[in-house]
Design an enzyme around this catalytic site. Structure first.
Site, mmCIF file in Angstrom:
data_model
loop_
_atom_site.group_PDB
_atom_site.id
_atom_site.type_symbol
_atom_site.label_atom_id
_atom_site.label_comp_id
_atom_site.label_asym_id
_atom_site.label_seq_id
_atom_site.Cartn_x
_atom_site.Cartn_y
_atom_site.Cartn_z
ATOM 1 N N HIS A 1 0.608 -1.211 0.103
ATOM 2 C CA HIS A 1 -0.131 -0.161 0.071
ATOM 3 C C HIS A 1 0.522 1.631 0.154
ATOM 4 O O HIS A 1 0.462 2.066 0.767
ATOM 5 C CB HIS A 1 -0.709 0.046 1.389
ATOM 6 C CG HIS A 1 -2.154 -0.707 1.305
ATOM 7 N ND1 HIS A 1 -2.601 -1.655 2.770
ATOM 8 C CD2 HIS A 1 -2.605 -1.465 0.482
ATOM 9 C CE1 HIS A 1 -3.220 -2.134 1.721
ATOM 10 N NE2 HIS A 1 -2.667 -3.129 0.759
HETATM 11 C C1 LIG Z 1 0.165 -7.572 -5.104
HETATM 12 C C2 LIG Z 1 -1.010 -6.868 -4.714
HETATM 13 C C3 LIG Z 1 -1.220 -6.885 -4.263
HETATM 14 C C4 LIG Z 1 -1.944 -5.863 -3.342
HETATM 15 N N1 LIG Z 1 -3.704 -5.887 -2.530
HETATM 16 C C5 LIG Z 1 -4.745 -5.685 -2.755
HETATM 17 C C6 LIG Z 1 -5.878 -6.090 -1.762
HETATM 18 O O1 LIG Z 1 -6.629 -6.720 -2.011
HETATM 19 N N2 LIG Z 1 -6.563 -4.701 -1.709
HETATM 20 C C7 LIG Z 1 -6.372 -3.554 -1.879
HETATM 21 O O2 LIG Z 1 -7.661 -2.501 -1.312
HETATM 22 N N3 LIG Z 1 -4.991 -2.901 -2.233
HETATM 23 C C8 LIG Z 1 -4.578 -4.360 -2.701
HETATM 24 N N4 LIG Z 1 -3.773 -3.269 -3.368
HETATM 25 C C9 LIG Z 1 -2.405 -1.989 -3.536
HETATM 26 C C10 LIG Z 1 -3.599 -2.120 -4.454
HETATM 27 O O3 LIG Z 1 -4.451 -1.978 -5.815
HETATM 28 C C11 LIG Z 1 -2.844 -0.603 -5.063
HETATM 29 O O4 LIG Z 1 -3.395 0.370 -4.080
HETATM 30 C C12 LIG Z 1 -3.722 0.364 -6.251
HETATM 31 O O5 LIG Z 1 -3.678 -0.199 -7.327
HETATM 32 C C13 LIG Z 1 -2.433 2.167 -6.883
HETATM 33 O O6 LIG Z 1 -3.427 2.407 -7.710
HETATM 34 P P1 LIG Z 1 -2.759 3.284 -8.700
HETATM 35 O O7 LIG Z 1 -3.553 4.218 -9.559
HETATM 36 O O8 LIG Z 1 -2.583 4.562 -7.205
HETATM 37 O O9 LIG Z 1 -1.398 3.074 -9.051
HETATM 38 P P2 LIG Z 1 -1.239 1.314 -9.544
HETATM 39 O O10 LIG Z 1 -2.777 0.343 -10.237
HETATM 40 O O11 LIG Z 1 0.292 0.555 -9.631
HETATM 41 O O12 LIG Z 1 -1.642 1.869 -11.488
HETATM 42 C C14 LIG Z 1 -0.401 2.277 -11.840
HETATM 43 C C15 LIG Z 1 -0.165 2.670 -13.667
HETATM 44 O O13 LIG Z 1 0.341 3.400 -14.369
HETATM 45 C C16 LIG Z 1 1.771 3.086 -15.515
HETATM 46 N N5 LIG Z 1 2.907 3.792 -14.815
HETATM 47 C C17 LIG Z 1 3.479 3.575 -14.417
HETATM 48 N N6 LIG Z 1 4.443 3.972 -14.868
HETATM 49 C C18 LIG Z 1 4.136 3.979 -16.012
HETATM 50 C C19 LIG Z 1 4.975 5.065 -17.189
HETATM 51 N N7 LIG Z 1 6.685 5.498 -17.125
HETATM 52 N N8 LIG Z 1 4.384 4.596 -18.559
HETATM 53 C C20 LIG Z 1 3.257 4.202 -18.931
HETATM 54 N N9 LIG Z 1 2.817 3.824 -18.232
HETATM 55 C C21 LIG Z 1 2.962 3.397 -16.172
HETATM 56 C C22 LIG Z 1 1.594 1.227 -14.802
HETATM 57 O O14 LIG Z 1 2.127 0.206 -15.606
HETATM 58 C C23 LIG Z 1 0.194 0.977 -14.338
HETATM 59 O O15 LIG Z 1 -1.444 0.525 -15.010
HETATM 60 C C24 LIG Z 1 -2.449 -4.185 -3.907
HETATM 61 C C25 LIG Z 1 -0.642 -4.407 -4.398
HETATM 62 C C26 LIG Z 1 -0.402 -5.406 -4.635
HETATM 63 C C27 LIG Z 1 0.856 -4.699 -5.698
#
Ligand SMILES: Cc1cc2nc3c(=O)[nH]c(=O)nc-3n(C[C@H](O)[C@H](O)[C@H](O)COP(=O)(O)OP(=O)(O)OC[C@H]3O[C@@H](n4cnc5c(N)ncnc54)[C@H](O)[C@@H]3O)c2cc1C
Ligand SMILES: *[C@@H]1O[C@H](CO)[C@@H](O)[C@H](O)[C@H]1NC(C)=O
Length: 619
Positions: free
Chosen positions: A547
């Site tokens: 997280h």
């Molecule tokens: C293994 C795991 C288990 C988890 N389990 C849970 C759970 O059960 N419940 C829960 O609530 N949360 C869980 N989480 C946490 C939750 O999934 C994350 O907090 C949330 O998905 C983050 O969202 P975000 O939009 O901030 O980033 P992300 O969903 O990580 O999105 C970022 C996106 O940007 C893209 N990106 C990054 N850099 C670039 C670049 N330079 N060029 C183009 N694209 C790029 C990435 O490829 C990705 O698609 C888990 C996370 C992981 C990794």
């Protein structure tokens, strides 16, 4: 059939199992279309020179932003994603951990930790992050948790107007299509939204034991996403018809026919271009299939690359701590505390209880043809359990105010342990050392086991992220500083003790549950079961619950640590917003997927109201 071959080979090399190819073939044969009635998003063939909006990253938040902005038919949106589309395997809830260290994962590791992760190779913790359409919502364990009312109220108290619980609750509800009729009828849940939320269609007898055990300890069985958080519940999860409901599936598939939304996969963003004179963010530079593009945004650039890559891209673009950028010869556009305030949820993940009865998720019991058929034909069976996490609870240690609803520990209840797969997956993705494996888990490999993972809800230890170099393909350096503050360890010790008490309840004892008393390798020299021993145990098997948040902190004008304002605009730069987990001033007291989706919904509305307001003034 084209999908099957690459997925099957990738999985076979990691797991070395016959199970994965059989699963992929069976699911594809029976019901590829049934699982996927919306159809998959199209990968853009043509990219225009200009768009109104460019969204960087299609993760939990970015997919929502792109979907919502493209509801305006006169706006053109380009969504850039470094990864490709989801796979048949990423759809299967119980196989969540299989995706880590695959092509769908950025495969980060923290810097070596002197105070945590001591039982892992090189004292580094693995930091998976989704590199795929849907981002980390494709790698996650699907647990649907919003956090505590007070989390958001405190954001508001810091000066972040519009972010109190009563302000954000409508956004949680807006996304949601809750399939549980008992929850759907409460004022805390929604139906008809894009994001399906339900409980797993299958449970082991241990799931019931978990709830009963909680009641024996004096807690209530209640919806932790409802009026009160403290208590025990069956996992609510982002699953649909028994398979993963990522944000790509929820928010992008329904938008796939919109001509004003271009989704460009395999597009690695290298930099946001900002005019140093006007400080306008005007274009995005990215690499796609070997070609470099510079595409302009006439209205805004929205950065949704997640808590690791968002600070990385900001710094690569000249927004960050001036002293650090100068070291790397990156011209400074805005001197802001990007990468600081890194908060993550760390947990004591080494507890093990053995069972005398065959009631848990031992690998051979769910990785077989009957369970594949149950999944493929009936959307049910053990493969639908989200990452094996059957229950969640929020409990109070002696440091929490028991008459308040502000628990300090969250339990993840798993009806298996790293031993249950014989070391094939969990050992590998956590990077557990051979020393630990051989002494602690190997003797009980494939046995019936279960555990709770006590997670510290509000860590005092705070870390940071920095660039390793000015090369956009270099992984950033991650310093989480886990457990440097001793109070974090003290709270976790009490969390472990509540976990032990849960194991002693009649609900678990009736299955012959016993705590595994093998001293943890590296801690044998300490007086067993005393606080000193537990502290060592926690520092050895300290797992991230994935997280990371806060690395582009939201705060009001005058907050020297803030990177974005309460409308998510980067300070000192025009036409650039951050919309993802990095804006969170503090990590919410729960899991972060639902909060990231909420940030996406709210962020999209802020952008809409700004630009639609300007448009109406021009008329
Ligand atoms: C293994 C795991 C288990 C988890 N389990 C849970 C759970 O059960 N419940 C829960 O609530 N949360 C869980 N989480 C946490 C939750 O999934 C994350 O907090 C949330 O998905 C983050 O969202 P975000 O939009 O901030 O980033 P992300 O969903 O990580 O999105 C970022 C996106 O940007 C893209 N990106 C990054 N850099 C670039 C670049 N330079 N060029 C183009 N694209 C790029 C990435 O490829 C990705 O698609 C888990 C996370 C992981 C990794
Ligand atoms: C504990 O919480 C209750 C209920 O919110 C409150 O009235 C009380 O003052 C709190 N006690 C302490 C010591 O903070």
């Amino acid at each position: 059939m084209t999908l099957i071959a690459p997925v099957a080979t990738a999985a076979a090399t990691t797991a070395g199992l016959w199970f994965i190819p059989l699963l992929v073939a069976t699911v594809s044969f029976y019901q590829y279309d049934k699982k996927d009635p919306e159809g998959r998003p199209y990968d853009a063939k043509v990219i225009h020179k200009y768009y109104d909006f460019i969204v960087i990253g299609s993760g939990s938040a970015g997919a929502v932003v792109a979907s919502r902005l493209s509801e305006q038919p006169n706006w053109n949106i380009l969504l850039l994603e470094a990864g490709g589309d989801e796979t048949t395997i990423s759809d299967v809830p119980v196989l969540a951990a299989y995706l880590q260290l695959s092509d769908l994962d950025w495969q980060y590791k923290t810097e070596p930790q002197p105070t945590a992760c001591l039982g892992f190779n090189d004292k580094r913790c693995s930091w998976p992050r989704g590199k795929v359409l849907g981002g980390s919502s494709v790698l996650n364990y699907m647990l649907y948790v919003r956090g505590n009312r007070r989390d958001y109220d405190s954001w508001k108290q810091m000066g972040n107007y519009g972010w109190g619980y009563d302000d954000v609750l409508p956004y949680f509800i807006k996304s949601e299509d809750n399939r549980n009729p008992y929850l759907a009828q409460t004022p805390y849940h929604g139906v008809g939204g894009y994001l399906t939320v339900q409980e797993a269609p299958y449970k082991t007898p241990l799931a019931t034991a978990f709830i009963e055990g909680g009641i024996e300890l004096g807690y209530e069985n209640r919806d932790g996403n409802g009026a009160f958080q403290t208590g025990f519940m069956l996992s609510q999860a982002t699953i649909r018809r028994g398979s993963r409901c990522s944000t790509a599936k929820a928010f992008l598939r329904p938008a796939r026919m919109r001509e004003n939304l271009h989704i460009a996969m395999h597009s690695h963003v290298m930099q946001i271009l900002i005019d140093p004179g006007t400080r306008q963010a005007y274009a995005v530079k990215f690499e796609r299939k070997g070609k470099i593009y510079i595409i302009q945004a006439t209205k805004e650039i929205v950065l949704s690359a997640g808590s690791v890559n968002t600070p990385q891209l900001l710094m690569l673009s000249g927004i960050g701590p001036a002293e650090h950028l100068k070291e790397l010869n990156i011209p400074v556009i805005a001197n802001l505390r990007v990468g600081d305030n890194l908060q993550d949820h760390i947990a004591a993940a080494g507890m093990v209880f053995t069972l005398e009865q065959p009631v848990s998720m031992v690998q051979s019991r769910f990785e077989n043809l009957p369970s594949i058929l149950r999944y493929a034909l009936f959307d049910s069976g053990p493969l639908t359990v989200p990452g094996g996490v059957e229950g969640l609870a929020w409990v109070n240690t002696k440091y929490a105010n028991h008459s308040d609803d502000w628990p300090d520990i969250e339990f993840h209840f798993v009806s298996g342990t790293p031993a249950a797969d014989g070391g094939v997956q969990i050992r590998r993705v956590h990077g557990v050392t051979d020393f630990v494996w051989d002494r602690y888990y190997a003797p009980i490999a494939y046995h019936d086991t279960w555990y709770v993972i006590p997670m510290l809800l509000r860590p005092k230890s705070v870390g940071y992220i920095r660039l390793a170099s000015a090369d956009p393909y270099d992984k950033p350096l991650i310093f989480p500083n886990y457990l440097v503050d001793d109070q974090d360890v003290r709270v976790l010790i009490e969390g472990v003790k509540i976990g032990l008490a849960l194991g002693e309840t009649a609900a678990f004892k009736k299955f012959g549950s016993k705590f595994w008393t093998q001293p943890f390798p590296g801690c044998e020299h300490l007086p067993l079961w005393e606080d000193e021993y537990w502290a060592c145990f926690i520092r050895h098997y300290s797992a991230t619950i994935y997280h990371p948040t806060g690395t582009a902190k939201m705060g009001p004008i005058g907050d020297p640590t803030a990177v974005v304002d309460p409308e998510l605009r980067v300070y000192g730069v025009h036409n650039l917003r951050v919309v993802d987990c990095s804006i969170m001033p503090n990590v919410p007291s729960g899991n972060t997927n639902a909060p990231a989706i909420m940030v996406g919904e709210k962020g999209a509305d802020l952008i809409k109201s700004f630009w639609l307001n300007i448009a109406s003034q021009n008329i």
